[in-house]
Design an enzyme around this catalytic site. Sequence first.
Site, mmCIF file in Angstrom:
data_model
loop_
_atom_site.group_PDB
_atom_site.id
_atom_site.type_symbol
_atom_site.label_atom_id
_atom_site.label_comp_id
_atom_site.label_asym_id
_atom_site.label_seq_id
_atom_site.Cartn_x
_atom_site.Cartn_y
_atom_site.Cartn_z
ATOM 1 N N SER A 1 -36.943 -88.872 -34.538
ATOM 2 C CA SER A 1 -35.504 -88.631 -34.680
ATOM 3 C C SER A 1 -35.144 -87.150 -34.611
ATOM 4 O O SER A 1 -33.965 -86.798 -34.699
ATOM 5 C CB SER A 1 -35.009 -89.187 -36.021
ATOM 6 N N TYR A 2 -36.119 -86.256 -34.453
ATOM 7 C CA TYR A 2 -35.833 -84.824 -34.435
ATOM 8 C C TYR A 2 -35.184 -84.440 -33.113
ATOM 9 O O TYR A 2 -35.771 -84.620 -32.039
ATOM 10 C CB TYR A 2 -37.110 -84.008 -34.628
ATOM 11 N N GLY A 3 -33.994 -83.894 -33.212
ATOM 12 C CA GLY A 3 -33.215 -83.524 -32.039
ATOM 13 C C GLY A 3 -31.774 -83.977 -32.235
ATOM 14 O O GLY A 3 -31.516 -84.962 -32.919
#
Length: 375
Positions: A103-105
Amino acid sequence: MALPLRTSSYLHSFRASKETPTDTRTSPPPTKALKFPPRLGPLFWPWEKVKIGPLSVSPMGFGTWAWGNQLLWGYEEDMNNELQETFNLAVDNGINLFDTADSYGTGRLNGQSERLLGQFIREFPGDKRTRDSITIATKFAAYPWRLTPEQFVKACKSSLDRLQIEQIGIGQLHWSTANYAPLQELALWDGLVAMYEKGLVRAVGVSNYGPKQLVKIHDYLKSRGVPLCSAQVQYSLLSMGRDQMELKALCDSLGICLISYSPLGLGMLTGKYTISRLPRGPRGLLFCQILPGLEPLLSSLGEIAQRRGKTIPQVAINWCICKGTVPIPGVKSVKQAKENLCALGWRLSSDEIDELESAAMESPRRMIQNIFQTR
């Protein structure tokens, strides 16, 4: 403090420090020698390794939350060249643990952190043996549409595609759904079992699990023949308290490695910020609430840093290491990587640890917990 860019340089510095101990700290005034109590345990240098389940990793890893996050960390794609240099420097100097998440972004850049890590591994100019030693720990979000083990396995395969690697080092549940969707929880646990049995991950871990939920998932995975190797939680001088210490004691008793994220309190424990100098965005709103009460802790960190010839962030990270955790401070520049690397190779004394913890307890407000953190 200048940082050597190669492990061999570190080795040279280490040998030299045996002959001239003052090389690694500020020389004391000739009229008053500083005496430090005995160290609590072994020194850790970046090339030394600690065990997380079946994996041998550096005693500190680097977090990559900022790699793709525009909202909180101001990421822009023109940062990629320096991020590659940051990654190369870290690996050249013994760091082989990198933490990320699917989920990073932000927005269209969702998953960007994994994509960049995969690219940086492929373009790392070092030898194949060093490249193969890199351990990626990624987290899988408990999105509400991931309702079956198969969907969780699909998420793992998508991460593998973005990373362009054959196997993930540590596959982690990003958070528990026990607080709001308890019926989803078992499917997520079974998803961890499935990805482990299929060989998609070498080991499994969790993130944002409190003591009660940690015992439950540990026992469940054990009944399925899957060892739980790590628990990632917010752990720093800014968030220390009964729950944090209880979780660490539980991890020790169960043989689980505690990975400490946000060891610098999103930057509040760097000494860079004041009420008149706040970061932009949501962090600034948080900092203005907590910073006014941090004077005792920041003062203590500063005094120890000055005595040691270190910086405030290095002292804060070293505290996490002295507590038996593997910290994963975030990095987005070569300068930050160099500074963080200098948190290794020395150790706070027991008196210094007591001093820091006493100062931390004076702070009227603690770091806010992750909204998904469970008991």
